[in-house]
Write an enzyme that holds these catalytic residues in place. Structure first.
Site, PDB file in Angstrom:
ATOM      1  N   HIS A 184       1.004  -1.240  -0.105  1.00 22.86           N
ATOM      2  CA  HIS A 184      -0.019   0.104   0.037  1.00 22.86           C
ATOM      3  C   HIS A 184       0.909   1.169  -0.063  1.00 22.86           C
ATOM      4  O   HIS A 184       1.901   1.141   0.591  1.00 22.86           O
ATOM      5  CB  HIS A 184      -0.912  -0.215   1.227  1.00 22.86           C
ATOM      6  N   ARG A 235      -3.193   1.503  -3.836  1.00 28.65           N
ATOM      7  CA  ARG A 235      -2.870   0.204  -3.901  1.00 28.65           C
ATOM      8  C   ARG A 235      -3.038  -0.220  -5.573  1.00 28.65           C
ATOM      9  O   ARG A 235      -3.878   0.010  -6.329  1.00 28.65           O
ATOM     10  CB  ARG A 235      -3.713  -0.980  -3.003  1.00 28.65           C
ATOM     11  N   LYS A 292      -6.551  -0.076  -7.463  1.00 32.83           N
ATOM     12  CA  LYS A 292      -7.396   1.011  -6.849  1.00 32.83           C
ATOM     13  C   LYS A 292      -7.501   2.099  -7.868  1.00 32.83           C
ATOM     14  O   LYS A 292      -6.594   2.340  -8.620  1.00 32.83           O
ATOM     15  CB  LYS A 292      -7.042   1.210  -5.602  1.00 32.83           C
ATOM     16  N   ASP A 338      -6.147   8.735  -6.153  1.00 30.34           N
ATOM     17  CA  ASP A 338      -6.646   9.581  -5.021  1.00 30.34           C
ATOM     18  C   ASP A 338      -5.785  10.547  -4.613  1.00 30.34           C
ATOM     19  O   ASP A 338      -4.310  10.373  -4.620  1.00 30.34           O
ATOM     20  CB  ASP A 338      -6.797   8.475  -3.591  1.00 30.34           C
ATOM     21  N   CYS A 344      -4.616  12.365  -2.094  1.00 32.96           N
ATOM     22  CA  CYS A 344      -3.484  12.071  -0.798  1.00 32.96           C
ATOM     23  C   CYS A 344      -2.411  11.285  -1.114  1.00 32.96           C
ATOM     24  O   CYS A 344      -1.477  11.555  -0.619  1.00 32.96           O
ATOM     25  CB  CYS A 344      -4.487  11.382   0.477  1.00 32.96           C
ATOM     26  N   TYR A 345      -2.612  10.141  -2.137  1.00 36.74           N
ATOM     27  CA  TYR A 345      -1.373   9.443  -2.637  1.00 36.74           C
ATOM     28  C   TYR A 345      -0.531  10.510  -3.376  1.00 36.74           C
ATOM     29  O   TYR A 345       0.772   9.980  -3.793  1.00 36.74           O
ATOM     30  CB  TYR A 345      -1.644   8.224  -3.228  1.00 36.74           C
ATOM     31  N   ASP A 372      -9.923  13.982  -2.313  1.00 35.95           N
ATOM     32  CA  ASP A 372      -9.772  12.516  -3.043  1.00 35.95           C
ATOM     33  C   ASP A 372      -9.606  12.617  -4.549  1.00 35.95           C
ATOM     34  O   ASP A 372      -8.791  12.617  -5.306  1.00 35.95           O
ATOM     35  CB  ASP A 372     -10.469  11.502  -2.400  1.00 35.95           C
ATOM     36  N   ASP A 413     -11.701  17.900   2.940  1.00 40.19           N
ATOM     37  CA  ASP A 413     -11.475  17.247   4.151  1.00 40.19           C
ATOM     38  C   ASP A 413      -9.819  17.900   4.579  1.00 40.19           C
ATOM     39  O   ASP A 413      -9.147  18.177   3.549  1.00 40.19           O
ATOM     40  CB  ASP A 413     -11.600  16.079   4.846  1.00 40.19           C
ATOM     41  N   HIS A 466      -6.992  15.586   3.122  1.00 42.25           N
ATOM     42  CA  HIS A 466      -6.728  15.598   1.587  1.00 42.25           C
ATOM     43  C   HIS A 466      -6.226  16.933   1.279  1.00 42.25           C
ATOM     44  O   HIS A 466      -5.560  16.956   0.350  1.00 42.25           O
ATOM     45  CB  HIS A 466      -8.065  14.997   0.798  1.00 42.25           C
TER      46      HIS A 466
HETATM   47 ZN   LIG Z   1      -7.342   9.762   0.167  1.00 36.35          ZN
END
Ligand SMILES: [Zn+2]
Length: 352
Positions: A175, A211, A214, A217, A219-220, A272, A279, A282
């Site tokens: 991850h 991952r 998936k 997103d 935040c990655y 995201d 939020d 993120h």
């Molecule tokens: Zn995220």
């Protein structure tokens, strides 16, 4: 505080353009913006955000060491990492003095398990976030002891999977968040040579999803993107000739496009992916990823890639701690002058 859009002098020049035509709408718009500015200036003088945040975080510090998510809660490694980083970002004597380094050191040692891993809190779960949070807090505040990370590097390496990434514990699925924690922790305890760095690089699949299989997103952008400066540093040290002297090993402009076009909420804050709510989490990690994508820096080499207007430029981050380079230097200088083992009350800061 000085960087609010409404008070930014560069932006104010391009504010409410008239295109040579003064309309009723333009006058209304200008009235609104002027009153926002007046309100902001009035309240700005009443607030002392830096001191208020430091005072609040002091209430989250447990008498037995470490920080909790809120006053009166149990201390935990994740809020301990966040609180130490936040206090170092503030960078004032008041903020640094909040950290009780002697009890923080005892707390970190008490989370350390015989196999080298760390529990997130007393009696809590073990996972690789704990090793990173502990290593980051210990290194920033200069309280690392000889045995604090005994067996930790060996335990982290056991978390590397067949895909090349890292899972939360040995045997778990790889991850992006865990991969960053593993790599940054190995850098912090100076044991990167133990992991398969090329295997890790092979596991990136083009986008920044968390991952395999998936969805992407925001935040990655940091959890995956932030690993690239670490990978670059390690490969450069190992003398690999395929690493560039100008760019990270990912498409820096493409990531900036994704963050700025897809991850911004119309009313501020980041998210995201389109359709998801904004939020703080993120917002933080999208901005951290954006900073990594804008700045390349390796030794004395540096290069900037600012997509769009120059006002999009963010401060450069220290990729291991995820706070600015200046904040890291200030904190490490401050705490390098203080002796935690003396048992004196000066554990709370350098002697004056
Ligand atoms: Zn995220």
């Amino acid at each position: 505080m000085e960087d609010f859009r409404c008070t930014n002098s560069i932006l104010s020049k391009s504010k409410t353009p008239t295109d040579g035509l003064i309309s009723k709408t333009w006058i209304e718009q200008k009235n609104v913006e002027d009153s926002v500015e007046k309100c902001y200036s009035f309240f700005k003088n009443l607030l002392d955000i830096e001191s208020d945040v430091a005072q609040f975080l002091s209430k989250c510090q447990d008498p037995d060491g470490g920080f909790s998510g809120g006053p009166g809660q149990k201390p935990h490694l994740a809020p301990t990492y966040a609180a130490v980083n936040a206090l170092c970002i503030l960078g004032t004597d008041e903020a640094f003095n909040v950290i009780d380094r002697a009890s923080l050191q005892r707390f970190l040692l008490s989370m350390h398990q015989p196999d080298g891993s760390f529990t997130m809190h007393l009696g809590g779960e073990v996972d690789i976030r704990g090793t990173y949070c502990a290593a980051s807090a210990a290194r920033l505040t200069n309280i690392t002891t000889k045995d604090m990370f005994d067996g930790t590097a060996e335990w982290i390496v056991r978390c590397q999977t067949y895909e090349g990434g890292f899972g939360g514990i040995p045997g778990m699925e790889a991850h992006g968040g865990y991969a960053f924690c593993a790599l940054a922790a190995l850098v912090l305890i100076d044991r990167v040579h133990l992991c398969d760095i090329k295997g890790l690089l092979m596991s990136y699949e083009g986008g920044f999803q968390g991952r395999t299989n998936k969805l992407v997103d925001g935040c990655y952008s940091f959890w995956q993107g932030g690993s690239f400066p670490l990978v670059h540093m390690i490969l450069t040290k190992q003398g690999e000739d395929f690493v560039s002297a100008e760019r990270w090993l990912f498409h820096q402009e493409a990531l900036q496009e994704y963050i700025m076009i897809c991850c911004q909420h119309p009313h501020g804050g980041l998210l995201d992916k389109p359709g998801k709510p904004r939020d703080f989490y993120h917002t933080c990690y999208c901005l951290s990823g954006l900073s990594v994508a804008q700045h390349f820096s390796e030794g004395r080499l540096s290069q900037e890639y600012i997509l769009g207007s120059a006002t999009n430029q963010l401060n450069m981050l220290h990729p291991v701690f995820n706070i600015s380079i200046e904040a890291v230097q200030l904190a490490q200088n401050y705490f390098s002058r203080a002796d935690v083992s003396s048992g004196e009350t000066s554990c709370n800061g350098p002697k004056k």
